[in-house]
Design a protein around this motif. Structure first.
Motif: not given
Length: 199
Positions: A13-18, A20-21, A161-164
């Motif tokens: 879904d495009g995140y390199i960290a979730g 809160g890191e 990850l759903g966000g980040g």
């Protein structure tokens, strides 16, 4: 001028960290998914890769001459205590020179500059004909918007990850069209390499 690339391990879904890191145990699981060891300057960061991933990462590292990172990553890692795990010179883009850190790490191969154009100029000199690798996130976005990126490498991880922190966020001058990727399936990762279409 050196080839300029950016790359990161990214969730589907495009995140390199979730949030809160978080999420790095998923994003970097492929670094410990095999038995082929890759030397690192930091023994606390083990790299035990599958045969395919070892070959892929070794070829990637052979191309790299220098790394360009932002101040946020530099501060998060405390400058890797003066030596990057990939054992390459580092150019840090920052408005504030960390003089105390420089004094505490004499001889560390770190250069501090203000702005991406100055960073690319310095990095190209240090790279000595090899590629310049730009950190994902804000720095990668700025290089893409300025038309300075040649390649985008995504290590696609089978996790949502759903966000980040997104690989690219709020990109201006879009759309930016890429060529068809080269695809290398690995262990807990799919390696994608795209060339950025120019003009």
């Amino acid at each position: 001028m050196s080839t300029v690339i950016t790359g990161a391990s990214m969730s589907i879904d495009g995140y390199i960290a979730g949030p809160g890191e978080s999420g790095f145990e998923h994003l970097f699981a492929w670094y410990e998914a095999g038995d082929r060891e890759l030397p690192s300057t930091h023994p606390e960061i083990p790299l035990r890769l599958s045969e395919v991933d070892h070959r892929y990462l070794s070829e990637h590292l052979e191309r790299l001459g220098v790394l360009v990172v932002g101040r946020r990553l530099f501060d998060m890692t405390d400058g890797w205590n003066g030596i990057h795990p990939m054992d390459r010179p580092v150019v840090v883009v920052t408005h504030r020179i960390p003089q105390q850190w420089i004094d505490d790490h004499p001889g560390a191969p770190f250069t501090f500059v203000d702005g991406i154009e100055a960073a690319l100029e310095q990095a190209s000199k240090l790279a000595e004909g090899r590629a310049v690798a730009v950190n994902g996130g804000t720095i990668a976005r700025q290089f893409l918007e300025a038309g300075l990126l040649d390649e985008i490498h995504i290590d696609l991880i089978p996790v949502v990850l759903g966000g980040g922190t997104p690989f690219f966020d709020q990109v201006g001058a879009a759309p930016h069209v890429l060529e068809n990727p080269t695809i290398v399936p690995g262990e807990r990762v799919t390696h994608l390499r795209y060339r950025v279409r120019k003009g």
